[in-house]
Motif scaffolding. Structure first.
Motif, short mmCIF file in Angstrom:
data_model
loop_
_atom_site.label_atom_id
_atom_site.label_comp_id
_atom_site.label_asym_id
_atom_site.label_seq_id
_atom_site.Cartn_x
_atom_site.Cartn_y
_atom_site.Cartn_z
N LEU A 1 -31.45 69.61 23.58
CA LEU A 1 -32.54 70.16 23.18
C LEU A 1 -32.48 71.44 23.97
N LEU A 2 -32.18 70.99 25.65
CA LEU A 2 -32.56 72.29 26.08
C LEU A 2 -31.74 73.33 26.15
N SER A 3 -30.70 73.38 26.08
CA SER A 3 -29.58 74.44 25.45
C SER A 3 -30.07 74.97 23.92
N CYS A 4 -30.42 73.94 22.59
CA CYS A 4 -31.12 74.24 21.51
C CYS A 4 -31.71 75.58 21.54
N SER A 5 -32.74 75.15 22.93
CA SER A 5 -34.46 75.57 22.58
C SER A 5 -33.87 77.58 23.84
N PHE A 6 -32.65 77.48 23.77
CA PHE A 6 -32.79 78.72 25.20
C PHE A 6 -32.16 79.82 23.95
N ILE A 7 -31.04 79.06 23.27
CA ILE A 7 -29.81 79.31 22.35
C ILE A 7 -31.41 80.10 21.06
N ALA A 8 -31.93 79.30 21.09
CA ALA A 8 -33.05 79.88 19.97
C ALA A 8 -33.67 81.02 19.74
N VAL A 9 -34.22 80.39 21.48
CA VAL A 9 -35.67 81.98 21.56
C VAL A 9 -34.52 83.34 22.01
N GLY A 10 -32.95 83.23 22.41
CA GLY A 10 -32.30 84.25 22.28
C GLY A 10 -31.63 84.30 21.22
N ILE A 11 -31.98 83.78 20.22
CA ILE A 11 -31.46 84.41 19.12
C ILE A 11 -32.41 85.82 17.98
N LEU A 12 -34.02 84.72 18.40
CA LEU A 12 -35.33 85.19 17.55
C LEU A 12 -35.24 86.91 18.69
N LEU A 13 -35.36 86.64 19.66
CA LEU A 13 -35.20 87.89 20.70
C LEU A 13 -34.75 89.08 20.56
N ALA A 14 -32.93 88.79 20.04
CA ALA A 14 -32.08 89.78 19.49
C ALA A 14 -32.53 90.42 18.36
N LEU A 15 -32.56 89.14 17.31
CA LEU A 15 -33.18 90.35 16.65
C LEU A 15 -34.56 90.62 15.98
N PHE A 16 -35.85 90.24 17.02
CA PHE A 16 -36.63 91.42 17.16
C PHE A 16 -36.33 93.08 17.70
N LEU A 17 -35.18 92.30 18.81
CA LEU A 17 -34.87 93.82 18.98
C LEU A 17 -33.63 94.65 18.11
N LEU A 18 -32.94 94.12 17.63
CA LEU A 18 -32.68 94.49 16.29
C LEU A 18 -33.35 95.57 15.45
N ILE A 19 -34.51 94.56 14.63
CA ILE A 19 -35.18 94.94 13.65
C ILE A 19 -35.40 96.47 14.05
N GLN A 20 -36.18 96.47 15.59
CA GLN A 20 -37.43 97.69 15.40
C GLN A 20 -35.88 99.00 16.49
N ALA A 21 -34.35 98.87 16.56
CA ALA A 21 -33.50 99.70 16.65
C ALA A 21 -34.27 99.60 18.15
N CYS A 22 -34.06 98.61 18.98
CA CYS A 22 -34.46 99.04 20.44
C CYS A 22 -32.97 99.76 21.13
#
Length: 911
Positions: A463-484
């Motif tokens: 659960l701990l590992s999956c939680s951090f991976i999920a947060v990382g994916i969401l952050l990366a998508l957020f940055l990708l959409i904004q062309a950061c």
């Protein structure tokens, strides 16, 4: 250990670079439509004289006989033009000064990360907008505006860089070369039809950069006869050039002249900071479009310059460097209003481009516009200002345009810092995570605090590992959409693995909390407050050097609150004496302001005296290495004597304007090279090796000294020798099973790891002492965070021809020598107290990171360059502490543990 070092360096390099993305990205905007004033300018050509390093007071004041030092310039002030003081901004360096003068804006803050030699970003300038520009002067300055200029309309004529010799017999030739070449140029133009035609077009600029005054100021000080005579030569040269141009153009009244300086200079020959002598430069202008002198009965200024210069009856009009001085223009109100309107439209266009860029790169529901300058408000202000101009209400139009400019500038700042909080939050999160992880590593691996708690890392839950991976994916998508930019991914994603590593150590955290709950609250609060006080003293020492004095005085009282005073009274007395002696240095003036070559020679004599004492003790010993040691000591004493002779000889040679003697230069470089080798020939016995390092370092340090700072490494090293004794005395026999006499301990690279012990609270005090001594080594003789603290005279034994990288490297080595002495001493402390270098490294990282967080929040990207530069250098110094610690720890290990052969003897081995 290697893995921790690599991980720590990587994280700190990211933190180090983050401020240049968060605070110091370029604010310049590109892609606007050019705007021009519709009215024709009063001048067809401009002649710009920039006397590098010229102080206002030295130009305007009368000489010792009561005569003008610059009679032609004074005649202009009284009969032809306008004058005043141009107030520059910090750093008072040549590049920022010339950018303000010629490009019309203060140096781009992103230049701090890229140096000031060439353009870190593209920017427009007066020279780029001219039809033709001819420049004469220094290659360093001319290249800033010719490189990257559009078209082939900028023509630069410069002398060789090797002509910029601080030890040359006559550096006024740098200025006479410019004047002679300009006169030859106009003489040749009369016989060159193509050149003659170009010179008679409009939008022409002639830029004369005059470096002689600055060079004489560095070499001989502004109060010297050389500096003052150079001003007279420049004044005569300007007179000749003005006469040449009037003759060439038939005195057509279409030439404007400006005489000014990029920066001033302190009494001790330096510049870069914010002293009034550095920021007050002359400003004299005359010719087409310039008001004639205005006689007045009284003027209100905070200084007494007018009376001293005998210019109180001629109106003085001060300006800010790089700002258009509208009040001195001899133009109509319509011209001033149209110029201000054009300026407002230019800045508004930048605001629109910046807003469009940010809006395009932000999700619509997250975008928050700058409400103070809406589209409707822009249109209303522009329409109203244009209406005022048509109605000839010029003052109202100018006032309205200024309001629009201020709003647009605030809007530009708003969009430029739009992502700052988001990025800063992630960096701080990473800081706190890394500090927590390093603390847990110390507790887990080097302390007995968690005894009884399993040190085995339990397999983390999915659960701990999956939680951090999920947060990382969401952050990366957020940055990708904004062309950061890719750096945003680093700053935002780096805290995730760090905090994941922290949470994996939950058993250690649990054990630590349990232990703290059993700890007496009063003791815990007391230790915490003491630690906070210590860190705050370190932080304050960056701003106030006397805080180091306060800290050293407090250190002097250390034996009285411990059993040391009764256990080792003579050692304690030595500690108190050298602490108080070292405490004097931070109270003294910054190095270079009052050079004293006799103090440098005196420091050399003290080193020789100590060496004689050591040689005497070597002769008393009867072993097979006496002859080898004796030869080495004699060589080091010879090196010290040569350093003293070179310093004294070079000083006298430069005073006589005979330049740097070649033999002195060669000997200086040989001594510098040998200082790395000599210590490796000495025995590995602790004090023998440390003394050899001190003497070799002092030989080089003497060559780089100009005054009292030559004594600093000597006093610091004496305190370090006593510190080694003190630290061993603090350890009870029960802690160190094989407690040896310091005189019998030897350095060895392959230390038995089983001899390392667990950490105790007193080891935090040792780590704090290390950081404090490192800060003392940095700031003991000057504020190295200020450019003003660097004196070029420090490197004159090695070279006098201007070479910024070589001179910078030599001055950096001068700074690092006391640093290296402290690290070598701490190698001995680790050995005598059997302290793990890994644990020390992590403790020092934690202390420096806590300090870095302070300075991260204190970073400024507004205000004067002094505030900006100081805030950056403070943060950089603390962040570099970790990197320097790794480098200097390796250097200290090499200097203390390696042994070279001498006279064919085999390498000694420890058994």
């Amino acid at each position: 250990m290697l893995l921790y070092i690599i991980l720590g360096l990587l994280i700190h390099l990211v933190f180090f670079a983050s401020i240049f993305d968060i605070y110091f990205t370029s604010p310049l905007v590109h892609g606007m439509t050019p705007q021009f004033t519709p009215l024709p300018p009063p001048a067809k050509r401009l002649v710009l004289f920039v006397a590098d390093g010229l102080r206002a007071d030295k130009l305007y004041e009368l000489d010792e006989n009561g005569n003008p030092r610059a009679p032609f310039i004074r005649n202009i002030i009284m009969h032809e033009g306008s004058w005043g003081i141009s107030h520059t901004r910090v750093p008072t360096e040549s590049r920022p000064g010339h950018v303000a003068l010629i490009a019309g804006f203060y140096e781009d803050v992103s230049a701090v990360a890229r140096g000031w030699k060439e353009n870190p970003v593209e920017f427009d300038s007066l020279i780029n907008e001219t039809r033709h520009t001819w420049c004469w002067g220094s290659p360093d300055i001319l290249a800033m505006f010719t490189k990257g200029a559009s078209g082939n309309h900028v023509f630069a004529h410069n002398y060789d860089a090797y002509s910029e010799d601080f030890g040359a017999q006559d550096v006024t030739k740098l200025d006479t070369w410019v004047f002679d070449n300009v006169k030859e140029f106009f003489h040749a133009a009369r016989n060159n039809q193509s050149l003659f035609s170009k010179l008679n077009e409009d939008k022409i600029v002639f830029f004369l950069h005059l470096l002689g005054i600055d060079t004489n100021g560095h070499a001989h000080r502004p109060s010297s006869r050389d500096y003052l005579n150079n001003i007279k030569i420049v004044d005569e040269g300007v007179k000749e050039i003005v006469s040449t141009l009037k003759d060439f153009y038939g005195n057509d009244g279409k030439t404007a002249f400006i005489f000014t300086a990029d920066h001033g200079m302190t009494d001790w020959g330096s510049h870069g900071a914010g002293h009034p002598l550095e920021t007050c430069t002359p400003f004299v202008t005359w010719g087409a479009g310039i008001k004639y002198p205005q006689k007045v009965l009284a003027q209100k200024f905070d200084d007494t310059y007018l009376q001293e210069w005998k210019l109180e009856n001629w109106k003085r009009q001060d300006v800010n460097q790089g700002t258009l001085p509208v009040d001195i223009l001899n133009s109509t109100d319509l011209f001033k209003a149209e110029s201000m309107f054009t300026n407002a439209v230019q800045i508004l266009e930048q605001f629109k481009v910046k807003m469009a860029q940010k809006k395009e790169a932000t999700l619509p529901f997250l975008f928050t516009p700058f409400n103070s300058l809406s589209d409707s408000k822009q249109i209303n202000i522009l329409r109203k200002a244009r209406s005022y101009i048509k109605q000839k209400k010029y003052d109202e139009a100018v006032s309205l345009c200024k309001e629009l400019i201020n709003l647009a500038l605030k809007g530009l700042s708003y969009y430029h810092t739009y992502d700052r909080f988001f990025l800063a939050f992630n960096v701080v999160l990473g800081f706190v995570g890394w500090t927590s992880y390093a603390s847990l590593l110390i507790i887990k691996s080097h302390c007995n605090l968690t005894r009884g708690v399993s040190k085995e890392v339990k397999k983390p839950s999915h659960l701990l590992s999956c939680s951090f991976i999920a947060v990382g994916i969401l952050l990366a998508l957020f940055l990708l959409i904004q062309a950061c930019p890719w750096t945003y991914y680093v700053y935002c994603l780096l805290p995730l693995p760090v905090w994941y590593a922290v949470l994996r150590e939950f058993p250690v955290i649990q054990g630590l909390v349990t232990l703290l709950l059993t700890f007496p609250p009063s003791h815990f609060v007391g230790y915490l407050l003491l630690f906070i006080l210590g860190v705050e003293v370190l932080v304050l020492s960056f701003f106030y050097r006397y805080m180091l004095t306060a800290g050293l005085i407090a250190f002097a009282g250390w034996p009285f609150i411990t059993p040391l005073w009764t256990r080792a009274k003579s050692t304690s007395l030595s500690w108190i004496f050298f602490c108080l002696l070292l405490a004097v240095f931070p109270l003294m003036p910054v190095v270079g302001r009052k050079p004293n070559i006799f103090l440098v020679v005196g420091a050399g004599l003290l080193v020789l005296l100590l060496s004689l004492f050591v040689v005497t003790s070597v002769l008393k010993r009867k072993d097979s290495f006496v002859s080898e040691e004796l030869v080495l000591h004699l060589l080091q004493m010879l090196s010290t004597v040569l350093s003293m002779c070179v310093v004294y000889g070079t000083h006298n040679s430069l005073l006589k304007k005979q330049g740097l003697p070649l033999i002195n230069q060669v000997v200086s470089w040989i001594i510098l090279a040998s200082s790395f080798v000599m210590p490796l020939l000495s025995p590995l016995i602790l004090f023998d090796r440390l003394f050899s390092i001190l003497v070799s370092s002092m030989s080089t340090y003497l060559l780089l000294s100009t005054g009292y700072e030559a004594l600093f490494p000597l006093v610091l090293s004496c305190l370090m020798f006593v510190w080694i004794h003190m630290e061993q005395e603090t350890l009870p026999q029960s802690v160190v099973f094989c407690k040896q006499k310091v005189s019998s301990i030897q350095f060895t690279y392959n230390t038995d790891i089983t001899q390392f012990r667990d950490l105790y609270l007193d080891d935090i005090r040792r780590a704090f002492f290390l950081v404090f001594f490192l800060m003392t080594a940095f700031f003991g003789t000057g504020n190295i965070a200020s450019i003003n603290s660097f004196d070029l005279a420090s490197v004159y034994c090695f070279l006098t021809v201007f070479s910024p990288y070589m001179m910078g490297a030599l001055m950096m080595w001068k700074i690092l020598i006391p640093f290296a002495l402290v690290m070598c001493a701490f190698e001995a402390v680790q050995l005598t107290t059997q302290l793990s270098s890994k644990s020390l490294f992590l403790i020092v990282i934690n202390i420096s990171d806590i300090m870095a967080l302070h300075f991260f929040f204190l970073i400024k990207d507004y205000g004067s360059w002094l505030d900006i530069g100081t805030s950056i250098s403070h943060y950089v110094i603390v962040m570099s502490l970790t990197i320097f610690l790794v480098f200097l720890n390796g250097l200290a290990q090499m200097l203390t543990t390696k042994k070279l052969k001498l006279c064919g003897r085999p390498k000694s081995h420890l058994t």
